[in-house]
Design a protein around this motif. Structure first.
Motif, PDB file in Angstrom:
ATOM      1  N   LEU A  51       0.761  -1.284   0.478  1.00  0.00           N
ATOM      2  CA  LEU A  51       0.326  -0.056   0.162  1.00  0.00           C
ATOM      3  C   LEU A  51       0.398   0.953  -0.536  1.00  0.00           C
ATOM      4  O   LEU A  51       1.946   1.139   0.736  1.00  0.00           O
ATOM      5  N   PRO A  52       0.392   2.313  -0.746  1.00  0.00           N
ATOM      6  CA  PRO A  52       1.135   3.791  -0.414  1.00  0.00           C
ATOM      7  C   PRO A  52       1.200   3.749   0.416  1.00  0.00           C
ATOM      8  O   PRO A  52      -0.040   4.321   1.374  1.00  0.00           O
ATOM      9  N   PHE A  53       2.515   4.366   0.715  1.00  0.00           N
ATOM     10  CA  PHE A  53       2.254   5.242   2.423  1.00  0.00           C
ATOM     11  C   PHE A  53       3.042   6.999   2.492  1.00  0.00           C
ATOM     12  O   PHE A  53       4.038   7.020   1.645  1.00  0.00           O
ATOM     13  N   SER A  54       2.640   7.518   2.942  1.00  0.00           N
ATOM     14  CA  SER A  54       2.879   9.020   2.872  1.00  0.00           C
ATOM     15  C   SER A  54       4.026   9.374   3.510  1.00  0.00           C
ATOM     16  O   SER A  54       4.236   8.374   4.640  1.00  0.00           O
ATOM     17  N   LEU A  55       4.983  10.173   2.900  1.00  0.00           N
ATOM     18  CA  LEU A  55       6.307  10.388   3.476  1.00  0.00           C
ATOM     19  C   LEU A  55       5.737  11.484   3.952  1.00  0.00           C
ATOM     20  O   LEU A  55       6.891  11.121   4.806  1.00  0.00           O
ATOM     21  N   ARG A  56       5.329  12.649   4.248  1.00  0.00           N
ATOM     22  CA  ARG A  56       4.714  13.344   4.784  1.00  0.00           C
ATOM     23  C   ARG A  56       4.112  12.709   6.698  1.00  0.00           C
ATOM     24  O   ARG A  56       4.786  13.611   7.673  1.00  0.00           O
ATOM     25  N   PHE A  57       3.718  11.489   5.888  1.00  0.00           N
ATOM     26  CA  PHE A  57       3.083  11.514   7.368  1.00  0.00           C
ATOM     27  C   PHE A  57       4.500  10.337   8.437  1.00  0.00           C
ATOM     28  O   PHE A  57       4.661  10.764   9.179  1.00  0.00           O
ATOM     29  N   PHE A  58       5.554  10.150   7.514  1.00  0.00           N
ATOM     30  CA  PHE A  58       6.709   9.477   8.749  1.00  0.00           C
ATOM     31  C   PHE A  58       7.364   9.952   8.661  1.00  0.00           C
ATOM     32  O   PHE A  58       8.064  10.017   9.816  1.00  0.00           O
TER      33      PHE A  58
END
Length: 117
Positions: A51-58
């Motif tokens: 699933l795509p993961f938000s780099l900003r959230f990380f």
């Protein structure tokens, strides 16, 4: 002096042997398509397992963890205040908080704290 050098050399040799054995034993020998595919009750998967993961959230999560750990390091400082001199306590506390604030300012200027771009 020679005893320490000899012991250090023996420990280095043993650790190198263990690391080499671990890297040799952990190598995969067979790349099978079915073993590398995600398992979903014996059926073919309907969609991608990645699933795509938000780099900003990380980035926000990492910054939160860093500040969380640093707050945990700041809590015992109030207890130490009674056992140390007030000048050294103040100097250490202010320098620690200054480093935190400089890091926060740097992250803010780099745009890591902006959720929507």
């Amino acid at each position: 002096m020679w005893l320490i050098f000899t012991l250090a050399l023996i420990l280095l040799t043993i650790s190198l042997i263990v690391m080499i054995l671990a890297s040799i034993l952990s190598m995969k020998t067979i790349n099978d398509r079915e073993k590398s595919s995600p398992f979903e009750c014996g059926f073919d998967p309907k969609s991608s397992a990645r699933l795509p993961f938000s780099l900003r959230f990380f980035l926000i999560a990492v910054i939160f963890l860093i500040f969380d750990v640093e707050i945990a390091l700041l809590l015992p400082v109030t207890i130490i205040m009674q056992q140390s001199s007030i000048m050294s306590w103040t100097l250490v506390s202010i320098s620690f908080l200054l480093i935190l604030l400089l890091g926060l300012y740097h992250e803010w200027k780099q745009g890591a704290l902006e959720w929507a771009s």
